[in-house]
Design a protein around this motif. Structure first.
Motif, PDB file in Angstrom:
ATOM      1  N   VAL A 197       0.837  -1.195   0.000  1.00  0.00           N
ATOM      2  CA  VAL A 197       0.000   0.000   0.000  1.00  0.00           C
ATOM      3  C   VAL A 197       0.877   1.252   0.000  1.00  0.00           C
ATOM      4  N   TYR A 198       1.880   1.296   0.894  1.00  0.00           N
ATOM      5  CA  TYR A 198       2.795   2.445   0.924  1.00  0.00           C
ATOM      6  C   TYR A 198       3.492   2.634  -0.421  1.00  0.00           C
ATOM      7  N   THR A 199       4.007   1.554  -0.985  1.00  0.00           N
ATOM      8  CA  THR A 199       4.710   1.629  -2.266  1.00  0.00           C
ATOM      9  C   THR A 199       3.781   2.147  -3.364  1.00  0.00           C
ATOM     10  N   SER A 200       2.561   1.662  -3.380  1.00  0.00           N
ATOM     11  CA  SER A 200       1.584   2.097  -4.387  1.00  0.00           C
ATOM     12  C   SER A 200       1.239   3.569  -4.218  1.00  0.00           C
ATOM     13  N   LEU A 201       0.997   3.983  -2.979  1.00  0.00           N
ATOM     14  CA  LEU A 201       0.660   5.388  -2.729  1.00  0.00           C
ATOM     15  C   LEU A 201       1.796   6.302  -3.174  1.00  0.00           C
ATOM     16  N   ARG A 202       3.002   5.929  -2.840  1.00  0.00           N
ATOM     17  CA  ARG A 202       4.153   6.779  -3.216  1.00  0.00           C
ATOM     18  C   ARG A 202       4.392   6.763  -4.727  1.00  0.00           C
ATOM     19  N   PHE A 203       4.074   5.647  -5.381  1.00  0.00           N
ATOM     20  CA  PHE A 203       4.163   5.589  -6.841  1.00  0.00           C
ATOM     21  C   PHE A 203       3.174   6.582  -7.455  1.00  0.00           C
ATOM     22  N   PHE A 204       1.951   6.630  -6.928  1.00  0.00           N
ATOM     23  CA  PHE A 204       0.953   7.550  -7.452  1.00  0.00           C
ATOM     24  C   PHE A 204       1.292   9.007  -7.118  1.00  0.00           C
ATOM     25  N   VAL A 205       2.040   9.228  -6.041  1.00  0.00           N
ATOM     26  CA  VAL A 205       2.550  10.567  -5.759  1.00  0.00           C
ATOM     27  C   VAL A 205       3.511  10.977  -6.878  1.00  0.00           C
ATOM     28  N   LYS A 206       4.406  10.058  -7.269  1.00  0.00           N
ATOM     29  CA  LYS A 206       5.361  10.349  -8.348  1.00  0.00           C
ATOM     30  C   LYS A 206       4.652  10.660  -9.662  1.00  0.00           C
ATOM     31  N   LEU A 207       3.514   9.998  -9.893  1.00  0.00           N
ATOM     32  CA  LEU A 207       2.748  10.243 -11.117  1.00  0.00           C
ATOM     33  C   LEU A 207       1.960  11.554 -11.058  1.00  0.00           C
ATOM     34  N   GLY A 208       1.877  12.149  -9.876  1.00  0.00           N
ATOM     35  CA  GLY A 208       1.130  13.400  -9.740  1.00  0.00           C
ATOM     36  C   GLY A 208      -0.348  13.186  -9.496  1.00  0.00           C
ATOM     37  N   ILE A 209      -0.737  11.964  -9.171  1.00  0.00           N
ATOM     38  CA  ILE A 209      -2.144  11.655  -8.912  1.00  0.00           C
ATOM     39  C   ILE A 209      -2.489  11.925  -7.453  1.00  0.00           C
ATOM     40  N   LEU A 210      -1.533  11.678  -6.570  1.00  0.00           N
ATOM     41  CA  LEU A 210      -1.720  11.889  -5.144  1.00  0.00           C
ATOM     42  C   LEU A 210      -0.705  12.899  -4.631  1.00  0.00           C
ATOM     43  N   GLU A 211      -1.025  13.458  -3.485  1.00  0.00           N
ATOM     44  CA  GLU A 211      -0.078  14.310  -2.768  1.00  0.00           C
ATOM     45  C   GLU A 211       0.094  13.711  -1.377  1.00  0.00           C
ATOM     46  N   GLU A 212       1.349  13.629  -0.935  1.00  0.00           N
ATOM     47  CA  GLU A 212       1.618  13.142   0.415  1.00  0.00           C
ATOM     48  C   GLU A 212       1.780  14.343   1.336  1.00  0.00           C
ATOM     49  N   GLN A 213       1.026  14.345   2.422  1.00  0.00           N
ATOM     50  CA  GLN A 213       1.087  15.431   3.390  1.00  0.00           C
ATOM     51  C   GLN A 213       1.781  14.913   4.642  1.00  0.00           C
ATOM     52  N   ALA A 214       2.960  15.448   4.913  1.00  0.00           N
ATOM     53  CA  ALA A 214       3.742  15.011   6.069  1.00  0.00           C
ATOM     54  C   ALA A 214       3.264  15.738   7.319  1.00  0.00           C
ATOM     55  N   HIS A 215       3.190  14.979   8.397  1.00  0.00           N
ATOM     56  CA  HIS A 215       2.792  15.524   9.699  1.00  0.00           C
ATOM     57  C   HIS A 215       3.843  15.124  10.729  1.00  0.00           C
ATOM     58  N   ARG A 216       4.240  16.060  11.550  1.00  0.00           N
ATOM     59  CA  ARG A 216       5.297  15.799  12.522  1.00  0.00           C
ATOM     60  C   ARG A 216       4.876  14.751  13.554  1.00  0.00           C
ATOM     61  N   ASP A 217       3.689  14.870  14.100  1.00  0.00           N
ATOM     62  CA  ASP A 217       3.271  14.004  15.200  1.00  0.00           C
ATOM     63  C   ASP A 217       2.178  13.013  14.822  1.00  0.00           C
ATOM     64  N   ALA A 218       1.967  12.829  13.547  1.00  0.00           N
ATOM     65  CA  ALA A 218       0.914  11.907  13.087  1.00  0.00           C
ATOM     66  C   ALA A 218       1.376  11.251  11.794  1.00  0.00           C
ATOM     67  N   PRO A 219       0.739  10.142  11.437  1.00  0.00           N
ATOM     68  CA  PRO A 219       1.117   9.488  10.172  1.00  0.00           C
ATOM     69  C   PRO A 219       0.879  10.397   8.974  1.00  0.00           C
ATOM     70  N   ASN A 220       1.709  10.245   7.960  1.00  0.00           N
ATOM     71  CA  ASN A 220       1.501  10.996   6.720  1.00  0.00           C
ATOM     72  C   ASN A 220       0.159  10.628   6.129  1.00  0.00           C
ATOM     73  N   GLN A 221      -0.448  11.603   5.485  1.00  0.00           N
ATOM     74  CA  GLN A 221      -1.725  11.376   4.826  1.00  0.00           C
ATOM     75  C   GLN A 221      -1.557  11.609   3.340  1.00  0.00           C
ATOM     76  N   PHE A 222      -2.436  10.969   2.579  1.00  0.00           N
ATOM     77  CA  PHE A 222      -2.411  11.089   1.125  1.00  0.00           C
ATOM     78  C   PHE A 222      -3.742  11.659   0.665  1.00  0.00           C
ATOM     79  N   VAL A 223      -3.654  12.555  -0.319  1.00  0.00           N
ATOM     80  CA  VAL A 223      -4.836  13.209  -0.876  1.00  0.00           C
ATOM     81  C   VAL A 223      -4.807  13.016  -2.381  1.00  0.00           C
TER      82      VAL A 223
END
Length: 99
Positions: free
Chosen positions: A59-85
């Motif tokens: 799941v992580y690998t797929s989400l990050r692959f779609f981030v590279k394609l520009g389909i998703l954006e990864e939102q980093a959070h200091r005290d919480a898990p990263n979220q994807f939009v």
């Protein structure tokens, strides 16, 4: 980044040396229909029932692959898990090709 020209979505994925596997399709479809930002664990737990062999790593690998394609954006959070939009709508991609 996802290019908007005659290459189909599947061809663009192949151009990057990847395949649109069943697991990647499931992650993509989930994200296309997600109404809010979501974590990889949320996606994993939602898909695990129907896909018992899927792993959190996949799941992580797929989400990050779609981030590279520009389909998703990864939102980093200091005290919480990263979220994807999802940055695109289901109308942007040819879902017949994805399904």
């Amino acid at each position: 980044m996802l290019e908007h020209h005659p290459l189909s979505f599947t061809q663009q994925v192949k151009h990057l040396g990847k395949r649109l596997t069943i697991q990647r399709r499931a992650v993509l479809l989930y994200m296309l229909h997600a109404l809010t930002a979501t974590t990889a664990k949320d996606v994993y737990h939602s898909l695990k029932t129907d896909m018992p062999n899927i792993t959190l790593s996949t799941v992580y690998t797929s989400l990050r692959f779609f981030v590279k394609l520009g389909i998703l954006e990864e939102q980093a959070h200091r005290d919480a898990p990263n979220q994807f939009v999802c940055l695109v709508t289901a109308d942007t991609l040819d879902l017949r090709e994805v399904m």
